[in-house]
Write a protein that holds these residues in place. Sequence first.
Motif, PDB file in Angstrom:
ATOM      1  N   GLY A 108       0.768  -1.310   0.049  1.00 17.80           N
ATOM      2  CA  GLY A 108       0.004  -0.273   0.120  1.00 17.80           C
ATOM      3  C   GLY A 108       0.795   1.298  -0.054  1.00 17.80           C
ATOM      4  O   GLY A 108       0.584   2.315  -0.632  1.00 17.80           O
ATOM      5  N   VAL A 109       1.917   1.323   0.786  1.00 15.57           N
ATOM      6  CA  VAL A 109       2.818   2.408   0.840  1.00 15.57           C
ATOM      7  C   VAL A 109       3.556   2.632  -0.648  1.00 15.57           C
ATOM      8  O   VAL A 109       3.790   3.670  -1.147  1.00 15.57           O
ATOM      9  CB  VAL A 109       3.851   1.946   1.884  1.00 15.57           C
ATOM     10  N   LYS A 114       4.615   5.455  -5.408  1.00 14.66           N
ATOM     11  CA  LYS A 114       4.848   5.402  -6.832  1.00 14.66           C
ATOM     12  C   LYS A 114       3.791   5.725  -7.691  1.00 14.66           C
ATOM     13  O   LYS A 114       4.059   6.509  -8.753  1.00 14.66           O
ATOM     14  CB  LYS A 114       5.349   4.106  -7.434  1.00 14.66           C
ATOM     15  N   LEU A 115       2.650   5.616  -7.425  1.00  9.69           N
ATOM     16  CA  LEU A 115       1.389   5.987  -8.211  1.00  9.69           C
ATOM     17  C   LEU A 115       0.540   7.089  -7.552  1.00  9.69           C
ATOM     18  O   LEU A 115      -0.323   7.517  -8.582  1.00  9.69           O
ATOM     19  CB  LEU A 115       0.634   4.535  -8.363  1.00  9.69           C
ATOM     20  N   GLY A 116       0.912   7.588  -6.561  1.00  7.80           N
ATOM     21  CA  GLY A 116      -0.366   8.432  -5.822  1.00  7.80           C
ATOM     22  C   GLY A 116      -1.505   8.141  -5.674  1.00  7.80           C
ATOM     23  O   GLY A 116      -2.316   8.717  -5.331  1.00  7.80           O
ATOM     24  N   GLU A 117      -1.574   6.741  -5.536  1.00  6.31           N
ATOM     25  CA  GLU A 117      -3.160   6.154  -5.452  1.00  6.31           C
ATOM     26  C   GLU A 117      -2.935   5.885  -3.742  1.00  6.31           C
ATOM     27  O   GLU A 117      -2.139   5.480  -3.259  1.00  6.31           O
ATOM     28  CB  GLU A 117      -3.121   4.824  -6.004  1.00  6.31           C
ATOM     29  N   PRO A 118      -4.010   6.136  -3.195  1.00  7.75           N
ATOM     30  CA  PRO A 118      -4.263   6.029  -1.636  1.00  7.75           C
ATOM     31  C   PRO A 118      -4.247   4.345  -1.386  1.00  7.75           C
ATOM     32  O   PRO A 118      -4.747   3.661  -1.823  1.00  7.75           O
ATOM     33  CB  PRO A 118      -5.656   6.334  -1.216  1.00  7.75           C
ATOM     34  N   GLY A 119      -3.211   4.189  -0.409  1.00  8.76           N
ATOM     35  CA  GLY A 119      -2.938   2.849   0.112  1.00  8.76           C
ATOM     36  C   GLY A 119      -4.308   2.216   0.531  1.00  8.76           C
ATOM     37  O   GLY A 119      -4.373   0.993   0.138  1.00  8.76           O
ATOM     38  N   VAL A 120      -5.132   3.005   1.004  1.00  8.68           N
ATOM     39  CA  VAL A 120      -6.437   2.403   1.650  1.00  8.68           C
ATOM     40  C   VAL A 120      -7.089   1.739   0.418  1.00  8.68           C
ATOM     41  O   VAL A 120      -7.964   0.739   0.646  1.00  8.68           O
ATOM     42  CB  VAL A 120      -7.277   3.190   2.090  1.00  8.68           C
ATOM     43  N   ASN A 121      -6.888   2.058  -0.796  1.00  3.74           N
ATOM     44  CA  ASN A 121      -7.635   1.616  -2.043  1.00  3.74           C
ATOM     45  C   ASN A 121      -7.187   0.259  -2.209  1.00  3.74           C
ATOM     46  O   ASN A 121      -7.842  -0.628  -2.756  1.00  3.74           O
ATOM     47  CB  ASN A 121      -7.569   2.491  -3.069  1.00  3.74           C
ATOM     48  N   VAL A 122      -6.033  -0.026  -2.205  1.00  4.80           N
ATOM     49  CA  VAL A 122      -5.356  -1.239  -2.249  1.00  4.80           C
ATOM     50  C   VAL A 122      -5.946  -2.217  -1.359  1.00  4.80           C
ATOM     51  O   VAL A 122      -6.204  -3.347  -1.456  1.00  4.80           O
ATOM     52  CB  VAL A 122      -3.791  -1.308  -2.159  1.00  4.80           C
ATOM     53  N   HIS A 123      -6.008  -1.841   0.050  1.00  2.32           N
ATOM     54  CA  HIS A 123      -6.331  -2.766   1.168  1.00  2.32           C
ATOM     55  C   HIS A 123      -7.943  -3.131   0.804  1.00  2.32           C
ATOM     56  O   HIS A 123      -8.330  -4.158   1.336  1.00  2.32           O
ATOM     57  CB  HIS A 123      -6.216  -1.933   2.396  1.00  2.32           C
ATOM     58  N   GLU A 124      -8.510  -2.198   0.332  1.00  2.18           N
ATOM     59  CA  GLU A 124      -9.838  -2.472   0.270  1.00  2.18           C
ATOM     60  C   GLU A 124     -10.153  -3.404  -1.034  1.00  2.18           C
ATOM     61  O   GLU A 124     -11.014  -4.341  -0.933  1.00  2.18           O
ATOM     62  CB  GLU A 124     -10.842  -1.166  -0.057  1.00  2.18           C
TER      63      GLU A 124
END
Length: 487
Positions: A108-109, A114-124
């Motif tokens: 997530g970090v 690297k992509l500016g995508e919130p890590g929370v979106n990966v976790h979800e």
Amino acid sequence: MTKQALIIGSGIAGLAASIRLASKGYQVEVFEANSYPGGKLTEIAQAGYRFDAGPSLFTLPELVDELFLLAGKKPEEFFSYQRLESICRYFWEDGTRLTAWADTDRFGVEVEQKLGEPGVNVHEALSRSAFIYRHLSPLFLEKSLHRLSTWTGPKAMQSYLKMGKLGIFNTMNAANEKRFSNPKLVQLFNRYATYNGSDPYQTPATLNIIPHLEFGKGAFFPKNGMHDITLSVFKLAKSLGVEFQFNARVEEVLVEKGVVRGVRVRGEEVHADVVVNNMDMVNAYKTILSKQKQPKMLLNQPKSSSALIFYWGVRAIFPELDLHNILFSEDYKKEFEHIFRKGSIYEDPTVYINISSVCKPDDAPAGGMNWFTMINVPNNQGQDWDMLIAEARKNIIAKVNRILKTDLESLIEVEEILDPRSIESRTSSAQGALYGNSSNNRVAAFLRHANFSSNIKNLYFCGGSVHPGGGIPLSLLSAKIVADMVD
């Protein structure tokens, strides 16, 4: 009197079925058309380089361990593997590089940095993948979908209540676009459709179940290479008394009054109480079951994608490359349109490079690496493959040179090629499709050929072309379903 079981084909599912039936007290004999076991899960060796020829990703190792436990053995004494710290490294043309760490917090970090995508979106996303797995695995992966009891049990009822959340009514790409803002992360999660030869722009979002296998259950590497799965399981089968006949192509499945009686091989009849077909379902019906009723709807379903693989012995070390690497296409949608609609290869294909020498150094000479370099391609429909292969090779090398800043052609000292034609001839996979029928619609994704014949008593089916699907874990589960059905 001991019951007899015959198995047609020694792919990983056929090997697993032989062990499971032998453990149930059957006398088992396996007929294999090739001179070696394993089907696609074999190896190539040349000039000091060793390549795992087929599947390169190992998940759900407990399904292999289970075979040893069934036989009363300690798995670790016969077969060992390690969990991967990094699952895959991703590369894009604009210089972006991303490591998919097995530790989801770290991943997530990485995505956020690297992509500016919130890590929370990966976790979800991974939580949703785990949710799908939790509700579908016991029902759709571990049981036959062609038995009424599967659909009427309590687990099925629980799944019905969750249908709207399981992605059945949406495509994988649509679900991922809704979840992520960065198109690179959408592309990364869309890639999982290729794990069963499908198109993320057509296949149901239910296939977002796959990331959980890597991040939730874990990705692994057998310490002696992927081919060691075959060798270890083959050795176990023989220790249980399973007999193997190689260079023994089955000519016909013998049926009398709706009951299987055995097979004809080398012009002779071999009788048995049970026959398990591990051969590709489509080619089986065209050849050894040609006299029997044909499941026309299933036979006419579009087939999955295939692969073009270059086994390159590379005389250099690339520290930026890991065991699993992806060099993404700039236009993913167009790539899949070429594969599934045009029957061709896009000029800018996504390149997968598996390098087992990263984990197993003796797979390449000192100072070298063994590149299993693969792109997804259409199944064999009579294309001019010699021309397509030549163009693809040129485009792959150019892409590698751009992204890794190298001159790959000058470093290649060993080369072997596997294409849809040779995949079909070596493994009897219809049209060279890696996963049987495609999963590009809801019917194809969930209603593959049953693990038993509805017309012929005591005839069963296992392997990647039938339920629950392709790949090592699902093939092993197909063998488990068959063994549970017998008797």
